[in-house]
Design an enzyme around this catalytic site. Structure first.
Site, PDB file in Angstrom:
ATOM      1  N   HIS A 205      38.105  34.372  40.950  1.00  0.00           N
ATOM      2  CA  HIS A 205      39.260  35.267  41.033  1.00  0.00           C
ATOM      3  C   HIS A 205      40.161  34.961  39.831  1.00  0.00           C
ATOM      4  CE1 HIS A 205      42.442  37.271  43.735  1.00  0.00           C
ATOM      5  NE2 HIS A 205      43.114  36.889  42.660  1.00  0.00           N
ATOM      6  N   CYS A 238      51.313  37.380  41.071  1.00  0.00           N
ATOM      7  CA  CYS A 238      51.587  36.466  42.185  1.00  0.00           C
ATOM      8  C   CYS A 238      53.096  36.259  42.266  1.00  0.00           C
ATOM      9  CB  CYS A 238      50.880  35.125  41.987  1.00  0.00           C
ATOM     10  SG  CYS A 238      51.251  33.968  43.325  1.00  0.00           S
ATOM     11  N   ASN A 247      45.796  40.997  38.091  1.00  0.00           N
ATOM     12  CA  ASN A 247      44.410  40.602  38.270  1.00  0.00           C
ATOM     13  C   ASN A 247      43.532  41.260  37.217  1.00  0.00           C
ATOM     14  OD1 ASN A 247      44.233  39.244  41.135  1.00  0.00           O
ATOM     15  ND2 ASN A 247      45.615  40.981  41.375  1.00  0.00           N
TER      16      ASN A 247
END
Length: 292
Positions: A205, A238, A247
């Site tokens: 991730h 985040c 992302n």
């Protein structure tokens, strides 16, 4: 034989939770529908956290109910504690995710407890979920760096991943939460974790703060990982990681995987459409920076 890579779409949860705009349930449902239409089979639908802390995830139960009985797609939801699990079960969730950290400081900022305390909290959640037949996925944040501590010891990353797997997580996603990793570091991190957790049970991730996410994924594919988290349009970041950008974009990941000859079952043009829809709903102009 063509190898398959499974993409875990995190846009409706990890993507939207750090966007300023709060999308209504109806828009979030349409976004997920478009992602399903693009061929994605694992899509984070939201999280059962306090709506005061993360208003973008309010009414996740209503989102889940819109897909009640839907076959062929998994819609995991993030739960931070037993209260969140109870709400998820009541909403019919069939998969949940728990979120640990390899950084003590980040753990305290994100879930308000130490790493050791987080596992005390997770244990009954996982036990109850599995007793109810609900699959559990684990996340490890800050695997390549922390916004508060800087470098994170590799041994701690390995330990947290190993403990999540031993707890009963069927899969552990290794997250570069602030997007500071480079390919050699990503490769070394994955290789170390894979000595304790089977590669088939690992995912990666990456955030794209330093524009290294795709390169990092390529390095991890070479090591053997076959599950990748990504977010349509590169949405999100985040809320507890200052300076972290979005992302890695799902459309960029699909482009990479198509070029390498992997099978994903995902249509990139349809992903671009889903990304445009979400960006437009968020007031971002409706057109991601990636070319179709």
């Amino acid at each position: 034989m063509v190898e398959q890579v499974r993409i875990v779409e995190v846009g409706p949860r990890d993507g939207l939770q750090n966007e300023a705009a709060v999308l209504p349930v109806e828009t979030r449902v349409v976004f997920i529908e478009k992602l399903i239409a693009a061929g994605l089979t694992t899509i984070e639908a939201g999280s059962f956290v306090s709506p005061r802390r993360v208003p973008q995830m309010a009414d996740t139960a209503v989102v889940l109910k819109a897909f009640e009985g839907r076959r062929g797609v998994s819609l995991p939801v993030l739960v931070p504690n037993m209260t969140g699990l109870e709400a998820a079960l009541a909403a019919g969730a069939r998969e949940i995710a728990i979120f640990g950290s390899a950084s003590e400081s980040f753990s305290r900022k994100n879930i308000n407890c130490s790493i050791a305390e987080s596992f005390e909290r997770f244990a009954p959640v996982v036990e109850r979920a599995r007793a109810e037949g609900v699959a559990v996925r684990g996340y490890v944040s800050c695997v390549l760096g922390c916004p508060y501590e800087g470098a994170v010891p590799l041994a701690r990353v390995v330990d947290v991943a190993k403990r999540l797997f031993a707890l009963g997580c069927y899969e552990v996603s290794l997250g570069d939460t602030i997007g500071v990793g480079a390919p050699n570091a990503a490769r070394a991190m994955l290789r170390a974790v894979a000595e304790c957790v089977p590669m088939k049970s690992l995912a990666v991730h990456f955030h794209d703060t330093k524009r290294q996410a795709v390169a990092n994924i390529y390095a991890c594919l070479e090591e053997g990982v076959r599950v990748i988290d990504s977010s349509a349009g590169g949405l999100g970041g985040c809320p507890y990681a200052p300076g972290a950008s979005g992302n890695v974009a799902t459309e960029d990941v699909v482009y990479l995987l198509d070029g390498l000859g992997f099978e994903t079952g995902v249509d990139r043009a349809a992903i671009m459409e889903a990304a445009r829809f979400a960006c437009e709903a968020l007031g971002k102009g409706g057109v991601p920076r990636r070319a179709p």
